[in-house]
Design a protein around this motif. Structure first.
Motif, PDB file in Angstrom:
ATOM      1  N   GLU A  61      -7.139   0.161  -0.076  1.00  0.00           N
ATOM      2  CA  GLU A  61      -7.397  -1.207  -0.542  1.00  0.00           C
ATOM      3  C   GLU A  61      -8.904  -1.439  -0.483  1.00  0.00           C
ATOM      4  OE1 GLU A  61      -4.565  -4.771  -0.204  1.00  0.00           O
ATOM      5  OE2 GLU A  61      -5.828  -4.927   1.576  1.00  0.00           O
ATOM      6  N   LYS A  84      -3.022   5.503   8.290  1.00  0.00           N
ATOM      7  CA  LYS A  84      -2.867   6.159   6.987  1.00  0.00           C
ATOM      8  C   LYS A  84      -1.996   7.405   7.112  1.00  0.00           C
ATOM      9  CE  LYS A  84      -3.549   5.494   3.469  1.00  0.00           C
ATOM     10  NZ  LYS A  84      -2.513   5.081   2.460  1.00  0.00           N
ATOM     11  N   GLY A 124       0.806  -1.210   0.000  1.00  0.00           N
ATOM     12  CA  GLY A 124       0.000   0.000   0.000  1.00  0.00           C
ATOM     13  C   GLY A 124       0.841   1.263   0.000  1.00  0.00           C
ATOM     14  N   ASN A 161      -5.222  -2.224  -4.539  1.00  0.00           N
ATOM     15  CA  ASN A 161      -4.780  -0.942  -3.990  1.00  0.00           C
ATOM     16  C   ASN A 161      -4.751   0.108  -5.088  1.00  0.00           C
ATOM     17  OD1 ASN A 161      -3.427  -1.375  -1.006  1.00  0.00           O
ATOM     18  ND2 ASN A 161      -3.351  -3.227  -2.247  1.00  0.00           N
ATOM     19  N   GLU A 192       1.161   4.029  -2.977  1.00  0.00           N
ATOM     20  CA  GLU A 192       0.923   5.460  -2.751  1.00  0.00           C
ATOM     21  C   GLU A 192       2.086   6.311  -3.249  1.00  0.00           C
ATOM     22  OE1 GLU A 192       0.007   8.356   1.050  1.00  0.00           O
ATOM     23  OE2 GLU A 192      -1.170   6.538   0.743  1.00  0.00           O
ATOM     24  N   ILE A 223      -6.756  -0.081   4.146  1.00  0.00           N
ATOM     25  CA  ILE A 223      -5.485   0.023   3.449  1.00  0.00           C
ATOM     26  C   ILE A 223      -4.790  -1.329   3.539  1.00  0.00           C
ATOM     27  CG2 ILE A 223      -5.249   2.505   3.769  1.00  0.00           C
ATOM     28  CD1 ILE A 223      -3.576   2.029   6.221  1.00  0.00           C
ATOM     29  N   ASN A 224      -3.720  -1.497   2.780  1.00  0.00           N
ATOM     30  CA  ASN A 224      -3.057  -2.791   2.713  1.00  0.00           C
ATOM     31  C   ASN A 224      -2.610  -3.258   4.099  1.00  0.00           C
ATOM     32  OD1 ASN A 224       0.017  -4.156   1.853  1.00  0.00           O
ATOM     33  ND2 ASN A 224      -1.888  -5.025   1.121  1.00  0.00           N
ATOM     34  N   HIS A 245      -7.221  -3.765   6.475  1.00  0.00           N
ATOM     35  CA  HIS A 245      -8.544  -3.592   5.874  1.00  0.00           C
ATOM     36  C   HIS A 245      -9.573  -4.439   6.627  1.00  0.00           C
ATOM     37  CE1 HIS A 245      -7.363  -7.269   3.456  1.00  0.00           C
ATOM     38  NE2 HIS A 245      -8.554  -7.616   3.910  1.00  0.00           N
TER      39      HIS A 245
END
Length: 440
Positions: free
Chosen positions: A355, A386, A155, A338, A159, A201-202, A205
């Motif tokens: 994700e 995050k 993730g 993702n 990004e 998110i990876n 989740h």
């Protein structure tokens, strides 16, 4: 839709022990995803592994009778040139660096893990600059290619690519497809009939809705988990959660949530092994890889060996090939990947990677909106981690010590300025050759 002729796939990190999984998938799904040119590329330090894996890949392809031309190279630019898809599965610093990533945090009484916490942070600092170099080459040599990134932390790496390149990129992890398979087994259903709404998110989740054959089974699923009373279910480790906790959470967490929800227990287990044996998961992987490459060398082996399952990459080829063939065929099916958030998860910034469930088209994944906003018990943890990821990307690109310190300080698995400073200094010192951005 892409041309059906001369489809080229470049695999960066082609000497990985996972590569036979990918070869197996390319063979099984050749009729839907007819790769005619496959290039496995690695670095000089990985040359021997590349030759061993490449020889096995060639035997597998020859045994299948599929017309896939295989090339092995250390020239990354030539591997990328003209590719339709580029897959990255690299480990900057190799397994020795992973070992340090796990042991440095443990030496400070913190969780040492490959993709999350201080260990995942160290891996991200080493990996992002290399991935962005690869992206610059893709922009030059294969500007229409899709980058399928399996490199962890997937993730954060995705990004970084979204923010600092123009490459068409999708981050991929095998955990969502693993959850899909687990739910299918629980309900004795075909995996393709299982529809999961995933948000996060990876490696952080939550599965917030479960559908089977078009019927919402979320409440029924939660009742089944409650009936289990927290007991483990054979082959379904993601269901080993306390029933009261899952009911109040209102969603199924992924396995990596144990590092957050069961932090003390997980840390105690890791520290016990580290103090008694001086080892971590990286040492186990070194042993598994030694066994695998011994098997790969045998000329009579013409298929991926069952021992590969011990490496931890279950459904890797399923996830990778399913994504690429859906893009190639403009299939429009649903997969969890993702991608850039946009307005999918409203409590997160638009430009970050998330994700989530997406519809896969020839133009790439299109995120599908959530059926309801995330509740506070999910939103709070998600926003903190995050923010850590955003700061980690910035630190990896700029080499700003202060930003790196802030990233570690706010991470729930560190959470203390003094501890963050100590572990950060050790990470920078141990990775000096890989972190020139911090040596300015």
């Amino acid at each position: 839709m892409m041309s059906k002729q001369e489809l080229k796939l470049a695999v960066i990190g082609g000497g990985s022990s996972y590569t036979p999984e990918l070869i197996d998938g390319l063979i099984r799904y050749y009729d839907e995803f007819p790769v005619t040119e496959l290039v496995l590329v690695d670095i000089e330090a990985g040359y021997n592994k590349l030759q061993i894996v490449g020889a096995l890949a060639r035997r597998m392809i020859e045994a299948s009778g599929k017309p896939i031309r295989l090339a092995l190279t250390l020239d990354r630019r030539e591997a990328i040139r003209g590719a339709h898809f580029v897959s990255t599965q690299i480990r900057v610093g190799m397994l020795e660096a992973r070992s340090r990533d796990e042991k440095i945090p443990l030496s400070h009484g913190l969780i040492g893990q490959e993709t999350t916490g201080a260990g995942g942070f160290a891996k991200a600092l080493r990996t992002i600059p290399v991935i962005l170099e690869i992206c610059r080459e893709i922009e030059e040599l294969a500007p229409d290619a899709f980058l399928i990134n399996f490199t962890n932390p997937a993730g954060i790496v995705t990004e970084a690519v979204l923010k600092h390149s123009n490459v068409n990129t999708v981050g991929l992890c095998n955990i969502p497809i693993g959850t899909q398979m687990q739910v299918a087994r629980l309900y004795d259903a075909a995996p393709e009939t299982v529809d999961l709404e995933v948000a996060g998110i990876n490696h952080l989740h939550w599965t917030t809705r479960i559908g089977i054959d078009g019927v919402d089974r979320t409440d029924d699923f939660m009742n089944r988990v409650e009936a289990l009373g927290g007991k483990s279910v054979k082959n379904i480790p993601d269901l080993e959660w306390n029933a009261d906790f899952i009911r109040s959470l209102g969603a199924l967490p992924c396995a990596y949530h144990r590092y957050y929800y069961m932090k003390d227990e997980m840390l105690a287990k890791l520290l016990q092994v580290y103090r008694e044996k001086g080892t971590t998961r990286a040492d186990e992987v070194l042993s598994v890889e030694a066994e695998l490459f011994g098997i790969y060398r045998k000329p009579e082996i013409v298929a991926k060996p069952p021992q590969l399952e011990n490496r931890g990459g279950a459904y890797y080829s399923e996830a990778a090939i399913r994504l690429m063939k859906s893009i190639y065929n403009d299939k429009g099916d649903m997969q969890v990947v993702n991608v850039r958030n946009g307005r999918t998860i409203e409590c997160l910034p638009e430009e970050v990677a998330v994700e989530v469930q997406c519809r896969i088209t020839a133009n790439g994944p299109q995120p599908v909106g959530l059926t309801r906003p995330l509740p506070a018990q999910i939103r709070g943890l998600l926003q903190i981690v995050k923010a850590y990821e955003e700061l980690t990307v910035e630190a990896a690109v700029t080499g700003d010590y202060g930003i790196a310190l802030q990233a570690l300080t706010i991470h729930p698995l560190v959470g203390d300025e003094a501890a963050a400073r100590r572990v950060l200094d050790d990470i920078i010192a141990a990775n000096e050759r890989y972190l020139p951005q911090f040596q300015r």
